[in-house]
Enzyme design. Structure first.
Site, PDB file in Angstrom:
ATOM      1  N   GLU A 118      -2.348  -2.466  -7.770  1.00  0.00           N
ATOM      2  CA  GLU A 118      -3.479  -2.701  -6.872  1.00  0.00           C
ATOM      3  C   GLU A 118      -3.855  -1.372  -6.240  1.00  0.00           C
ATOM      4  O   GLU A 118      -3.085  -0.424  -6.249  1.00  0.00           O
ATOM      5  CB  GLU A 118      -3.120  -3.738  -5.797  1.00  0.00           C
ATOM      6  CG  GLU A 118      -2.034  -3.313  -4.814  1.00  0.00           C
ATOM      7  CD  GLU A 118      -2.546  -2.485  -3.649  1.00  0.00           C
ATOM      8  OE1 GLU A 118      -3.733  -2.614  -3.284  1.00  0.00           O
ATOM      9  OE2 GLU A 118      -1.763  -1.673  -3.102  1.00  0.00           O
ATOM     10  N   SER A 173       0.838  -1.203   0.000  1.00  0.00           N
ATOM     11  CA  SER A 173       0.000   0.000   0.000  1.00  0.00           C
ATOM     12  C   SER A 173       0.874   1.254   0.000  1.00  0.00           C
ATOM     13  O   SER A 173       1.658   1.451  -0.919  1.00  0.00           O
ATOM     14  CB  SER A 173      -0.966  -0.039   1.195  1.00  0.00           C
ATOM     15  OG  SER A 173      -1.989   0.924   1.048  1.00  0.00           O
ATOM     16  N   HIS A 229      -5.462  -5.376  -1.041  1.00  0.00           N
ATOM     17  CA  HIS A 229      -6.088  -5.122   0.256  1.00  0.00           C
ATOM     18  C   HIS A 229      -7.150  -6.147   0.645  1.00  0.00           C
ATOM     19  O   HIS A 229      -7.842  -5.968   1.647  1.00  0.00           O
ATOM     20  CB  HIS A 229      -6.709  -3.719   0.268  1.00  0.00           C
ATOM     21  CG  HIS A 229      -5.693  -2.616   0.321  1.00  0.00           C
ATOM     22  ND1 HIS A 229      -4.906  -2.281  -0.754  1.00  0.00           N
ATOM     23  CD2 HIS A 229      -5.333  -1.775   1.329  1.00  0.00           C
ATOM     24  CE1 HIS A 229      -4.116  -1.267  -0.425  1.00  0.00           C
ATOM     25  NE2 HIS A 229      -4.348  -0.967   0.832  1.00  0.00           N
TER      26      HIS A 229
END
Length: 409
Positions: A300, A206, A380
């Protein structure tokens, strides 16, 4: 159909070969090759090698005969020519850190947003059950005011990270969570000291994408895009744990399958694995250089509307960030979740409609003419397969909807 083939005059392995190309896109080339039964393994950089015995069949199927000089000229004019990599070019695969063994010390840092103490404790317990020792850095559980989205001030977060990395007793640095804040501390780090300390495993994802990108480039090493210590569900997902342990407490052998998905654009590619969170990659444009060698990018994100995904991909495309990208791995583009009554509840993006994210990604990426695979368990969601950013990998994608793989070279 704009597929061309030159005469079978090129010797190799005791036989003669032709070169099959498209002057429009790799997607068209791969589709034609599949239609006449030429396997993906025959694809080499920008063409398919076709054995002399199949030349007549390929022409009968619609390929136009052309001279070898014309083939090269058409590839250049179409922008599809891929030269052999120069011996002076940087190597595709970076250095792997030493594998962890039982008893090694892992340092926990929180370079972005604050982490829930209970979730961190549960993540640490999971890792300690593997035989690793875990030490929390000073501000691992800190909270900061007035900027409550940061775990501590920039000086403190960067100090924790630098001290952990340069501590000779520490074998790996594991981030507690993502959120926001890594980009604020990158220019505070003493990169000479980090380089002196040598390679060690960095684990997270992330917001940590920005740290993966910078640290991998500065130290020339592989880093692990995988569950943060506060990602409790991922650290209890069997497939994610198996992938992660094989990545940091061993080293996958060449040919090992790193992830599977579904083909979106057929083709085969090799390159250095780069990428991570789309938002971070887009916001690093103009700061971090784009991929410097042929690369396969993994993407992502979480909680992003379709138009925002479109805007970020468009920014990367317009900045020519994809110029050296030879393949794309699309992970999860997850909705936001909120905790309600002890349960994780899905909160749709404001403009979400069924299939919108997939449509945006297809619209923006298929025109690149490079292989794309989707539905890969990275991001996630509950499953988050660990991937070695900086390692040399290969991607094989069949026709849309068929199985596709990402493997280590």
């Amino acid at each position: 159909m704009t597929v061309f083939v030159d005469p079978p005059t090129w010797p190799g392995h005791g036989r003669l070969w032709s070169h099959l190309i498209s002057d429009t896109s790799y997607a068209e080339l791969h589709a034609f090759a599949a239609s006449v039964g030429i396997p993906l393994r025959a694809f080499e950089r920008d063409h398919y090698d076709v054995i002399a015995d199949r030349y007549a069949m390929v022409v009968a199927a619609g390929a136009r005969p052309a001279t070898s000089r014309e083939i090269v000229t058409m590839l250049h004019l179409a922008g599809l020519r891929r030269r052999r990599r120069s011996v002076l070019a940087p190597p595709q695969g970076r250095v792997w850190p030493r594998s962890l063994v039982e008893g090694d010390l892992v340092a926990v840092v929180t370079p972005s947003g604050p982490v829930d103490p209970d979730r961190l404790a549960r993540g640490i317990a999971a890792v300690e059950s593997w035989g690793l020792r875990v030490r929390q850095q000073t501000r691992a559980l800190a909270e900061y005011e007035p900027l409550s989205y940061l775990a501590a001030d920039d000086a403190g977060r960067s100090q924790d990270l630098e001290r952990a990395w340069t501590d000779s007793d520490v074998s790996a640095v594991w981030t507690a969570r993502g959120g926001y804040g890594v980009q604020r501390i990158l220019d505070r780090l003493d990169w000479d000291r980090l380089r002196e300390a040598g390679p060690k495993h960095l684990i997270g994802f992330s917001d940590v994408t920005a740290l993966h990108t910078r640290l991998g480039r500065e130290l020339g090493q592989v880093t692990v895009h995988g569950p943060a210590l506060g990602s409790v569900e991922q650290l209890h997902d069997a497939a994610s744990v198996t992938a992660l342990r094989s990545m940091i407490m061993g080293r996958p052998e060449a040919g090992a399958v790193l992830a599977t998905g579904r083909g979106a654009v057929p083709g085969a590619a090799r390159g250095r694995l780069v990428g991570g969170n789309l938002s971070l990659l887009a916001s690093d444009v103009g700061v971090e250089p784009p991929p410097e060698v042929p690369s396969i990018v993994v993407l992502e994100d979480v909680g992003e509307d379709g138009y925002r995904i479109d805007r970020m991909l468009t920014q990367l495309l317009r900045s020519r960030w994809f110029a050296q990208v030879s393949g794309v791995v699309v992970g999860e583009f997850s909705p936001v979740t909120e905790s309600r009554g002890g349960r994780a509840v899905r909160v749709p993006a404001r403009s979400e409609t069924p299939g919108l994210t997939a449509a945006v990604i297809a619209d923006r990426l298929t025109g690149l003419g490079i292989p794309v695979i989707t539905d890969v368990a990275v991001g996630h969601g509950v499953g988050n397969l660990a991937l070695p950013l900086g390692a040399a990998v290969a991607l094989d994608a069949g026709p849309p909807g068929t199985p596709a793989i990402l493997r280590l070279v």
